[in-house]
Design an enzyme around this catalytic site. Structure first.
Site, PDB file in Angstrom:
ATOM      1  N   ARG A 335      50.459  61.236  55.201  1.00 39.54           N
ATOM      2  CA  ARG A 335      48.996  61.101  55.225  1.00 39.54           C
ATOM      3  C   ARG A 335      48.395  60.905  53.827  1.00 39.54           C
ATOM      4  NH1 ARG A 335      49.469  65.063  59.215  1.00 39.54           N
ATOM      5  NH2 ARG A 335      49.255  64.116  61.265  1.00 39.54           N
ATOM      6  N   LYS A 357      41.714  48.079  48.494  1.00 37.73           N
ATOM      7  CA  LYS A 357      42.098  47.459  49.764  1.00 37.73           C
ATOM      8  C   LYS A 357      43.606  47.320  49.780  1.00 37.73           C
ATOM      9  CE  LYS A 357      38.220  44.595  51.210  1.00 37.73           C
ATOM     10  NZ  LYS A 357      37.854  43.226  51.593  1.00 37.73           N
ATOM     11  N   LYS A 441      34.383  43.466  39.258  1.00 37.33           N
ATOM     12  CA  LYS A 441      34.817  43.938  40.575  1.00 37.33           C
ATOM     13  C   LYS A 441      34.514  45.423  40.757  1.00 37.33           C
ATOM     14  CE  LYS A 441      38.233  43.882  44.144  1.00 37.33           C
ATOM     15  NZ  LYS A 441      39.518  43.452  44.647  1.00 37.33           N
ATOM     16  N   GLU A 451      33.178  48.152  52.080  1.00 45.18           N
ATOM     17  CA  GLU A 451      32.657  46.892  52.612  1.00 45.18           C
ATOM     18  C   GLU A 451      31.781  47.137  53.836  1.00 45.18           C
ATOM     19  OE1 GLU A 451      35.567  43.798  52.530  1.00 45.18           O
ATOM     20  OE2 GLU A 451      34.188  42.314  53.354  1.00 45.18           O
ATOM     21  N   ARG A 458      30.640  44.046  48.607  1.00 44.71           N
ATOM     22  CA  ARG A 458      32.013  43.509  48.567  1.00 44.71           C
ATOM     23  C   ARG A 458      32.139  42.168  49.275  1.00 44.71           C
ATOM     24  NH1 ARG A 458      36.659  48.035  48.206  1.00 44.71           N
ATOM     25  NH2 ARG A 458      37.887  46.228  47.704  1.00 44.71           N
ATOM     26  N   ASN A 462      34.250  37.465  48.608  1.00 48.86           N
ATOM     27  CA  ASN A 462      34.951  36.454  49.411  1.00 48.86           C
ATOM     28  C   ASN A 462      34.493  35.038  49.113  1.00 48.86           C
ATOM     29  OD1 ASN A 462      36.676  38.179  50.844  1.00 48.86           O
ATOM     30  ND2 ASN A 462      34.940  38.869  52.063  1.00 48.86           N
ATOM     31  N   HIS A 469      41.327  30.909  52.875  1.00 45.45           N
ATOM     32  CA  HIS A 469      42.200  31.504  53.896  1.00 45.45           C
ATOM     33  C   HIS A 469      42.573  30.483  54.967  1.00 45.45           C
ATOM     34  CE1 HIS A 469      40.953  35.956  52.982  1.00 45.45           C
ATOM     35  NE2 HIS A 469      41.907  35.497  52.184  1.00 45.45           N
TER      36      HIS A 469
HETATM   37  N1  LIG Z   1      43.937  44.020  47.952  1.00 42.97           N
HETATM   38  C1  LIG Z   1      43.087  43.143  47.526  1.00 42.97           C
HETATM   39  O1  LIG Z   1      41.934  43.443  47.252  1.00 42.97           O
HETATM   40  C2  LIG Z   1      43.535  41.721  47.325  1.00 42.97           C
HETATM   41  C3  LIG Z   1      42.753  40.837  46.613  1.00 42.97           C
HETATM   42  C4  LIG Z   1      43.225  39.561  46.364  1.00 42.97           C
HETATM   43  C5  LIG Z   1      44.475  39.191  46.851  1.00 42.97           C
HETATM   44  N2  LIG Z   1      45.211  40.087  47.559  1.00 42.97           N
HETATM   45  C6  LIG Z   1      46.537  39.734  48.058  1.00 42.97           C
HETATM   46  O2  LIG Z   1      47.400  39.524  46.965  1.00 42.97           O
HETATM   47  C7  LIG Z   1      48.466  38.667  47.366  1.00 42.97           C
HETATM   48  C8  LIG Z   1      48.686  37.622  46.315  1.00 42.97           C
HETATM   49  O3  LIG Z   1      49.036  38.273  45.120  1.00 42.97           O
HETATM   50  P1  LIG Z   1      49.906  37.552  43.992  1.00 42.97           P
HETATM   51  O4  LIG Z   1      49.340  36.236  43.749  1.00 42.97           O
HETATM   52  O5  LIG Z   1      50.049  38.499  42.894  1.00 42.97           O
HETATM   53  O6  LIG Z   1      51.283  37.293  44.773  1.00 42.97           O
HETATM   54  P2  LIG Z   1      52.756  37.944  44.719  1.00 42.97           P
HETATM   55  O7  LIG Z   1      52.697  39.393  44.705  1.00 42.97           O
HETATM   56  O8  LIG Z   1      53.511  37.303  45.817  1.00 42.97           O
HETATM   57  O9  LIG Z   1      53.315  37.430  43.333  1.00 42.97           O
HETATM   58  C9  LIG Z   1      53.511  36.057  43.143  1.00 42.97           C
HETATM   59  C10 LIG Z   1      54.948  35.742  42.719  1.00 42.97           C
HETATM   60  O10 LIG Z   1      55.100  36.069  41.355  1.00 42.97           O
HETATM   61  C11 LIG Z   1      56.249  36.895  41.176  1.00 42.97           C
HETATM   62  N3  LIG Z   1      55.928  37.752  40.037  1.00 42.97           N
HETATM   63  C12 LIG Z   1      55.122  38.835  40.020  1.00 42.97           C
HETATM   64  N4  LIG Z   1      54.967  39.274  38.763  1.00 42.97           N
HETATM   65  C13 LIG Z   1      55.709  38.468  37.981  1.00 42.97           C
HETATM   66  C14 LIG Z   1      55.938  38.409  36.593  1.00 42.97           C
HETATM   67  N5  LIG Z   1      55.322  39.247  35.746  1.00 42.97           N
HETATM   68  N6  LIG Z   1      56.766  37.452  36.124  1.00 42.97           N
HETATM   69  C15 LIG Z   1      57.349  36.556  36.970  1.00 42.97           C
HETATM   70  N7  LIG Z   1      57.149  36.559  38.288  1.00 42.97           N
HETATM   71  C16 LIG Z   1      56.327  37.511  38.785  1.00 42.97           C
HETATM   72  C17 LIG Z   1      56.440  37.575  42.478  1.00 42.97           C
HETATM   73  O11 LIG Z   1      57.769  37.978  42.655  1.00 42.97           O
HETATM   74  C18 LIG Z   1      56.024  36.503  43.471  1.00 42.97           C
HETATM   75  O12 LIG Z   1      57.088  35.650  43.707  1.00 42.97           O
HETATM   76  C19 LIG Z   1      48.052  38.080  48.697  1.00 42.97           C
HETATM   77  O13 LIG Z   1      48.787  38.709  49.699  1.00 42.97           O
HETATM   78  C20 LIG Z   1      46.585  38.439  48.816  1.00 42.97           C
HETATM   79  O14 LIG Z   1      46.170  38.603  50.139  1.00 42.97           O
HETATM   80  C21 LIG Z   1      44.766  41.332  47.796  1.00 42.97           C
END
Ligand SMILES: NC(=O)c1ccc[n+]([C@@H]2O[C@H](COP(=O)([O-])OP(=O)(O)OC[C@H]3O[C@@H](n4cnc5c(N)ncnc54)[C@H](O)[C@@H]3O)[C@@H](O)[C@H]2O)c1
Ligand SMILES: [Zn+2]
Length: 585
Positions: A335, A357, A441, A451, A458, A462, A469
């Site tokens: 939890r 989130k 942010k 939100e 928030r 978007n 998306h």
């Molecule tokens: N929680 C939130 O508020 C929020 C906001 C925006 C996006 N997101 C989510 O975030 C995700 C996208 O995040 P992302 O773009 O970081 O993707 P990701 O976590 O898939 O990372 C992208 C790629 O980069 C690689 N990588 C990570 N760090 C690295 C580094 N320092 N050097 C080399 N490679 C590295 C990873 O292994 C992966 O292949 C989506 O799922 C999206 O929905 C969440």
């Protein structure tokens, strides 16, 4: 009488030797040296505290350092002896260690509250958590790390050390090393010193101090909690020191992906190990495909198999995928386990790691299962960006430009001037961008943590995401189109739709599209080299959870930095726009 009665911090008369010392000529600035080194900016009015075991050279180095910097020098032990009117061994035998530490804490707090100085701590002072907090707030702390042999040689000639009085000195010192080094490792700076001359060591300390830059800190203040986003270089290597104040137990489990494991996990584990944090690891495959319920269950199972306790910290090391997945696992396991974000992509440093989130995708869409769950701290280490492919850097950059477009025209103009430096790897500019985007942010999230505001708060974050998306869904989250790339195209489309509906000038939309293109990202759908169907894209938008009561909801803009939410956007206007942008009907 107890020592604590004499070392009170409330007395202001001669009866208190401590106050007498503070008011005396002993505190005058050290002006003897003409060629004092200018104080580094990083000090910004703070004192310098030296910690280390007996024999590490705190007093001899401290004196020299103070002279070089033109600051006064104080030795905490000497101040205590002066205040108490007897020696430390006498204080130990007369009052015992607990009372001695209480008095020491008062003297140190008093010294640190005054003008900047160089202060040598007694060997045990930094073990006291209140004293460490005072040092963290008021000073830059430097640990003079010495190997056992050097220490033994240096203490050989001294017989006034109460802790060395009974037994074999080597064994006692080794025991002290085992106990204290993990705590000394919380210092801001570590300088290794052996048998060099004090002048050589002083130069090393001075160089370390001059090169040191305090990481930037941003406080995220929410109704439910407050936490820091720490931004800077080489933070993974100092993770133990940075996280120490927020860890309830020296135990953690790091969740990461296979790519980041190889590149950055060893540095993080070393950084945690330095302060004695034992850390397990859970590795998931890299990529969006890991953000599902099956992988989530695997992470939860492994946390339980590792016998995590309610105070064990879950550390997400990786991009937004790992952050969202590990955060949701931390939220649900037992939890709620303490959670720390160590984002390693630009996207996660500027966006997903802040705001709480967490969640996973299902067959029915993205991020449909999850929880609001805030981290205890976010460590955004800009050095990790050096290994990030340029395409990922650009994708993350889209969320930075988005922040300016939503609510800060001056920040968008800053992006136009500095965006290329961000994606070209300029660390200083990256840190500035991360700081500004996170501050933006944090302010939005602080106003609307869960939100709940239908039309601002928030929801504005978007901007570009309804289109983004829908495009991501078309690619099926297989890496063909990155989230940030979808957002980049979506930003242009959102501005074009705003212009079409008469909310902003067409030039504003042009400005966004050309900035996105200048950074090297796909700026419109034609650049995606793929034909889309307007009807299919709109179908994805209808399924997006941002749909309210069936109406298409978009974040639009009245100009750069003036985003707003519209819930009544006619489907025809969207269809026309998409057709004009090259989609099939
Ligand atoms: N929680 C939130 O508020 C929020 C906001 C925006 C996006 N997101 C989510 O975030 C995700 C996208 O995040 P992302 O773009 O970081 O993707 P990701 O976590 O898939 O990372 C992208 C790629 O980069 C690689 N990588 C990570 N760090 C690295 C580094 N320092 N050097 C080399 N490679 C590295 C990873 O292994 C992966 O292949 C989506 O799922 C999206 O929905 C969440
Ligand atoms: Zn996003």
């Amino acid at each position: 009488m107890r020592i604590i009665d004499w070392l009170t911090d409330s007395c202001a008369t001669l009866a208190c030797p401590v106050c007498g010392v503070l008011a005396s000529a002993a505190m005058t600035r050290n002006t003897a040296l003409r060629e004092a080194v200018p104080l580094p900016d990083a000090l910004a009015g703070r004192s310098i505290v030296l910690v280390g075991l007996m024999g590490a050279g705190k007093t001899s180095i401290g004196r020299r350092l103070a002279a070089r910097l033109g600051l006064p020098f104080r030795d905490a032990d000497a101040e205590i002896e002066l205040a108490a009117g007897c020696t430390i061994p006498e204080l130990f035998s007369r009052y015992g260690e607990p009372d001695f530490r209480a008095g020491e804490r008062r003297v140190i707090r008093r010294l640190l509250a005054g003008d900047p100085l160089v202060l040598a701590f007694g060997g045990g002072a930094y073990m006291d958590s209140e004293t460490r907090t005072a040092a963290r707030e008021e000073a830059v702390t430097i640990w003079l790390r010495c190997p056992l042999n050097t220490l033994l040689r240096r203490v050989a000639s001294r017989d006034n050390r109460p802790l060395l009085a009974d037994g074999d000195r080597g064994e006692i010192l080794q025991r002290l090393i085992d106990q204290r080094y993990p705590v000394y490792a919380e210092a801001d700076l570590i300088v290794d010193c052996g048998d060099e001359s004090p002048d050589v060591t002083t130069n090393q300390v001075l160089n370390a101090l001059l090169a040191w830059r305090a990481p930037r800190r941003l406080s995220v203040v929410l109704p439910s909690t407050t936490y820091d986003v720490v931004i800077g270089d080489d933070l993974l290597a100092r993770a133990g020191a940075l996280l120490a104040p927020r860890m309830e137990q020296k135990r953690a489990v790091v969740v990461t992906d296979a790519t980041v494991e190889r590149l950055h996990l060893p540095t993080l584990l070393r950084g945690l190990g330095e302060t004695g944090v034992a850390a397990g690891q859970i590795v998931v495959p890299a990529g969006e495909a890991s953000k599902n319920l099956e992988t989530w269950q695997g992470v939860v199972d492994q946390l339980l198999e590792a016998r995590v306790e309610r105070r064990t910290t879950v550390i997400a090391l990786g991009g937004g995928v790992v952050g969202d997945l590990a955060g949701f696992a931390a939220a649900a396991t037992l939890r709620g386990l303490p959670f720390v974000q160590v984002p390693t992509t630009l996207l996660s440093q500027v966006d997903s790691s802040v705001g709480g989130k967490t969640g996973v995708n299902t067959a029915r869409g993205k991020n449909l299962v999850g929880a609001f769950y805030q981290p205890r701290m976010v460590l955004a280490d800009t050095s990790t960006l050096a290994t990030l492919p340029r395409r990922e850097l650009c994708a993350g950059y889209a969320e930075i430009a988005k922040a300016g477009l939503i609510g800060d025209a001056a920040f968008f103009a800053w992006c136009e001037a500095n965006g290329e430096a961000v994606v070209n790897g300029n660390r200083e500019v990256q840190a500035e961008a991360i700081m500004r985007a996170c501050a933006f942010k944090a302010a939005v999230v602080g106003d609307d943590e869960r939100e709940e505001k239908p039309n601002d708060g928030r929801a504005l974050l978007n901007l570009g995401h309804t289109f983004g998306h829908a495009l991501e869904a078309e690619y099926g989250y297989t890496g063909g189109l990155l989230h940030g790339e979808g957002v980049a195209v979506g930003l242009g489309l959102a501005l074009r739709l705003s212009a079409r509906l008469g909310h902003c000038a067409a030039e504003d939309a042009d400005r966004v599209v050309s900035h996105v293109a200048a950074i090297g990202m796909p700026a419109d759908m034609r650049m995606l080299n793929r034909r889309f169907s307007a009807a299919t894209l709109i179908g994805h938008m209808r399924r997006d959870k941002k749909v309210r009561d069936g109406a298409l909801k978009f974040v639009l803009a009245r100009g750069i930095g003036r985003a707003f939410t519209a819930t009544d956007v006619p489907v025809e206007a969207v269809t026309e726009l998409l057709r004009d942008e090259g989609c099939e009907a």
